[in-house]
Design a protein around this motif. Structure first.
Motif, PDB file in Angstrom:
ATOM      1  N   ILE A  77      83.595  54.545  52.510  1.00 51.70           N
ATOM      2  CA  ILE A  77      83.950  55.901  52.938  1.00 51.70           C
ATOM      3  C   ILE A  77      82.730  56.811  52.865  1.00 51.70           C
ATOM      4  O   ILE A  77      82.483  57.611  53.775  1.00 51.70           O
ATOM      5  N   LEU A  78      81.933  56.684  51.809  1.00 51.90           N
ATOM      6  CA  LEU A  78      80.726  57.496  51.668  1.00 51.90           C
ATOM      7  C   LEU A  78      79.712  57.185  52.765  1.00 51.90           C
ATOM      8  O   LEU A  78      79.105  58.094  53.341  1.00 51.90           O
ATOM      9  N   ILE A  79      79.529  55.920  53.095  1.00 54.31           N
ATOM     10  CA  ILE A  79      78.597  55.527  54.154  1.00 54.31           C
ATOM     11  C   ILE A  79      79.043  56.085  55.502  1.00 54.31           C
ATOM     12  O   ILE A  79      78.232  56.616  56.268  1.00 54.31           O
ATOM     13  N   ILE A  80      80.329  56.010  55.791  1.00 57.26           N
ATOM     14  CA  ILE A  80      80.862  56.542  57.054  1.00 57.26           C
ATOM     15  C   ILE A  80      80.696  58.057  57.109  1.00 57.26           C
ATOM     16  O   ILE A  80      80.317  58.616  58.143  1.00 57.26           O
ATOM     17  N   PHE A  81      80.935  58.731  55.999  1.00 54.80           N
ATOM     18  CA  PHE A  81      80.797  60.186  55.948  1.00 54.80           C
ATOM     19  C   PHE A  81      79.345  60.599  56.193  1.00 54.80           C
ATOM     20  O   PHE A  81      79.065  61.502  56.994  1.00 54.80           O
ATOM     21  N   ILE A  82      78.416  59.936  55.519  1.00 53.79           N
ATOM     22  CA  ILE A  82      77.002  60.278  55.677  1.00 53.79           C
ATOM     23  C   ILE A  82      76.543  60.011  57.105  1.00 53.79           C
ATOM     24  O   ILE A  82      75.815  60.817  57.698  1.00 53.79           O
ATOM     25  N   ALA A  83      76.966  58.896  57.687  1.00 51.93           N
ATOM     26  CA  ALA A  83      76.586  58.576  59.061  1.00 51.93           C
ATOM     27  C   ALA A  83      77.140  59.608  60.041  1.00 51.93           C
ATOM     28  O   ALA A  83      76.446  60.024  60.981  1.00 51.93           O
ATOM     29  N   PRO A 107      80.140  46.361  49.217  1.00 48.13           N
ATOM     30  CA  PRO A 107      80.577  47.715  48.894  1.00 48.13           C
ATOM     31  C   PRO A 107      82.099  47.799  48.790  1.00 48.13           C
ATOM     32  O   PRO A 107      82.827  47.174  49.560  1.00 48.13           O
ATOM     33  N   GLY A 108      82.538  48.591  47.847  1.00 44.60           N
ATOM     34  CA  GLY A 108      83.971  48.826  47.688  1.00 44.60           C
ATOM     35  C   GLY A 108      84.441  49.889  48.660  1.00 44.60           C
ATOM     36  O   GLY A 108      83.659  50.428  49.462  1.00 44.60           O
ATOM     37  N   PRO A 109      85.712  50.240  48.605  1.00 40.25           N
ATOM     38  CA  PRO A 109      86.256  51.230  49.551  1.00 40.25           C
ATOM     39  C   PRO A 109      85.603  52.609  49.419  1.00 40.25           C
ATOM     40  O   PRO A 109      85.377  53.288  50.423  1.00 40.25           O
ATOM     41  N   ALA A 110      85.277  53.018  48.209  1.00 38.48           N
ATOM     42  CA  ALA A 110      84.650  54.332  48.024  1.00 38.48           C
ATOM     43  C   ALA A 110      83.268  54.368  48.664  1.00 38.48           C
ATOM     44  O   ALA A 110      82.884  55.363  49.289  1.00 38.48           O
ATOM     45  N   GLU A 111      82.527  53.277  48.506  1.00 35.25           N
ATOM     46  CA  GLU A 111      81.191  53.229  49.095  1.00 35.25           C
ATOM     47  C   GLU A 111      81.252  53.199  50.621  1.00 35.25           C
ATOM     48  O   GLU A 111      80.432  53.817  51.289  1.00 35.25           O
TER      49      GLU A 111
END
Length: 82
Positions: free
Chosen positions: A16-22, A10-14
């Protein structure tokens, strides 16, 4: 060396999205557990694999502390009115 699928991860955007969703998931379940009468720290259990399936099933069949307290209050009120 590139993998067979041409994907390194995963790149940086992915990320960040994973951390946000978690974090949204953990915050939501912390609120749910605290309103049920349990410690809000149980919301951290939702970070474990398969917990999204197992924990709601367990919560569906156990007696919540809030329900126990409400039942006791209703028994006390019915006992006092007699």
């Amino acid at each position: 060396m590139e993998s067979v699928l041409g994907f390194f991860g995963p790149g940086p955007a992915e990320v960040i999205l994973i951390i946000f969703i978690a974090s949204v998931k953990v915050f939501s379940f912390c609120r749910i557990f605290s309103r049920m009468g349990y410690s809000s720290a149980f919301g951290l259990l939702m970070l474990l694999p398969l917990s999204e399936v197992v924990i709601p099933l367990i919560l569906a069949v156990i007696d919540w502390p809030v329900s126990k307290e409400l039942r006791l209050l209703k028994q006390e009120q019915s006992g006092n009115s007699e």
